[in-house]
Design an enzyme around this catalytic site. Structure first.
Site, PDB file in Angstrom:
ATOM      1  N   SER A  36       0.811  -1.219   0.000  1.00 11.77           N
ATOM      2  CA  SER A  36       0.000   0.000   0.000  1.00 11.77           C
ATOM      3  C   SER A  36       0.840   1.262   0.000  1.00 11.77           C
ATOM      4  O   SER A  36       0.400   2.317  -0.472  1.00 11.77           O
ATOM      5  CB  SER A  36      -0.940   0.008   1.207  1.00 11.77           C
ATOM      6  OG  SER A  36      -0.202  -0.117   2.420  1.00 11.77           O
ATOM      7  N   GLY A  40      -2.053  -4.187   1.144  1.00 13.98           N
ATOM      8  CA  GLY A  40      -2.171  -5.386   1.958  1.00 13.98           C
ATOM      9  C   GLY A  40      -1.220  -6.495   1.584  1.00 13.98           C
ATOM     10  O   GLY A  40      -1.173  -7.534   2.253  1.00 13.98           O
ATOM     11  N   ASN A  83       3.839  -5.298   5.689  1.00 12.01           N
ATOM     12  CA  ASN A  83       2.675  -6.083   6.126  1.00 12.01           C
ATOM     13  C   ASN A  83       3.089  -7.388   6.796  1.00 12.01           C
ATOM     14  O   ASN A  83       2.391  -7.876   7.680  1.00 12.01           O
ATOM     15  CB  ASN A  83       1.753  -6.352   4.940  1.00 12.01           C
ATOM     16  CG  ASN A  83       1.019  -5.102   4.513  1.00 12.01           C
ATOM     17  OD1 ASN A  83       0.481  -4.366   5.323  1.00 12.01           O
ATOM     18  ND2 ASN A  83       1.014  -4.830   3.213  1.00 12.01           N
ATOM     19  N   ASP A 104      -4.716   6.924  10.122  1.00  9.79           N
ATOM     20  CA  ASP A 104      -4.388   5.604  10.665  1.00  9.79           C
ATOM     21  C   ASP A 104      -2.989   5.549  11.267  1.00  9.79           C
ATOM     22  O   ASP A 104      -2.617   4.568  11.913  1.00  9.79           O
ATOM     23  CB  ASP A 104      -4.555   4.516   9.604  1.00  9.79           C
ATOM     24  CG  ASP A 104      -3.624   4.681   8.394  1.00  9.79           C
ATOM     25  OD1 ASP A 104      -2.697   5.512   8.456  1.00  9.79           O
ATOM     26  OD2 ASP A 104      -3.829   3.966   7.393  1.00  9.79           O
ATOM     27  N   HIS A 123      -0.013   5.117   7.096  1.00 12.50           N
ATOM     28  CA  HIS A 123       0.151   5.440   5.685  1.00 12.50           C
ATOM     29  C   HIS A 123       0.437   6.931   5.522  1.00 12.50           C
ATOM     30  O   HIS A 123      -0.292   7.769   6.051  1.00 12.50           O
ATOM     31  CB  HIS A 123      -1.107   5.064   4.894  1.00 12.50           C
ATOM     32  CG  HIS A 123      -1.354   3.604   4.842  1.00 12.50           C
ATOM     33  ND1 HIS A 123      -2.168   2.953   5.744  1.00 12.50           N
ATOM     34  CD2 HIS A 123      -0.881   2.643   3.994  1.00 12.50           C
ATOM     35  CE1 HIS A 123      -2.200   1.661   5.459  1.00 12.50           C
ATOM     36  NE2 HIS A 123      -1.427   1.452   4.405  1.00 12.50           N
TER      37      HIS A 123
END
Length: 227
Positions: free
Chosen positions: A48, A85, A113, A194, A197
């Site tokens: 991502s 992801g 991830n 979040d 990111h």
């Protein structure tokens, strides 16, 4: 205009012209396809962070990197090989598909991830090792972007995870950018809500810091087409 072969034997100027043209054509034919025409194709293989999660298309890593390189005079197209992801295993699984775009250079940004999911670092290492081995077989200049374990995972996990990237870069003889999120990780003003990111400003900083490493690899690989 056709020059009769018999005339070439007696016309020194024409013979020299013919030989010069022939040598030039042979030199062009001997160049790699990537050096003959078209932009440098850079594949950004990642998750991502590469894909531009949560951002407008123009604000993502790929378009910002492409703009930065073009701003320095490089004729480049940066291909978005990011999948939100994705883990190192996912990157390995789709590597053949990604390479079908015939890149000249590859930036590998995977592992975040794996770390967030607590994947065994040995598995992450093995997957990245296979990715780099394949890129080596294809003789593709590669920049490996490192990742670091989050503090909450504990020192033992970090001790196993963090060295993966420098170790593999050394083993495969590829360029290393030590930490993809350098200067951005855990800085609230540079991240989305979040906290993981980067926002457009965060991506801009990432691009500013990684661009010199990409430029160095372009030049060292003989792909330099700066204007």
């Amino acid at each position: 205009m056709r020059i009769p072969f018999a005339r070439l034997r007696t016309d020194g100027a024409a013979r020299r012209l013919f030989n010069a043209v022939l040598l030039a054509l042979c030199a062009v034919a001997a160049l790699p396809a990537s050096a003959q025409a078209g932009p440098i194709r850079i594949l950004a293989l990642g998750d991502s962070l590469t894909a531009g999660f949560g951002l407008d298309p123009a604000d993502g890593f790929v378009p910002q990197l492409q703009a930065a390189l073009r701003g320095q005079g490089f004729d480049v197209t940066v291909l978005n090989g990011g999948v939100s992801g994705d883990t190192s295993a996912g990157g390995l699984d789709r590597l053949d598909w990604a390479l079908a775009d015939k890149p000249d250079l590859v930036l590998v940004e995977l592992g975040a991830n794996d770390m967030l999911r607590g994947v065994d670092p040995a598995s992450t290492r093995a997957n990245l090792d296979k990715i780099l081995a394949r890129l080596g077989q294809e003789k593709l200049p590669t920049l490996l972007a490192g990742m670091r374990a989050a503090p909450n995972l504990g020192p033992d996990y970090a001790k196993a995870f963090d060295p993966i990237f420098p170790d593999l870069a050394k083993a495969h003889g590829v360029a290393l950018y030590p930490f993809f999120l350098d200067g951005v990780a855990m800085v609230a003003a540079l991240n989305q809500a979040d906290g993981m990111h980067p926002n457009p400003a965060g991506v801009k900083l990432i691009v500013e810091r990684i661009t010199p490493a990409v430029v160095d690899l372009i030049r060292l690989s003989g792909l330099d087409r700066a204007g």
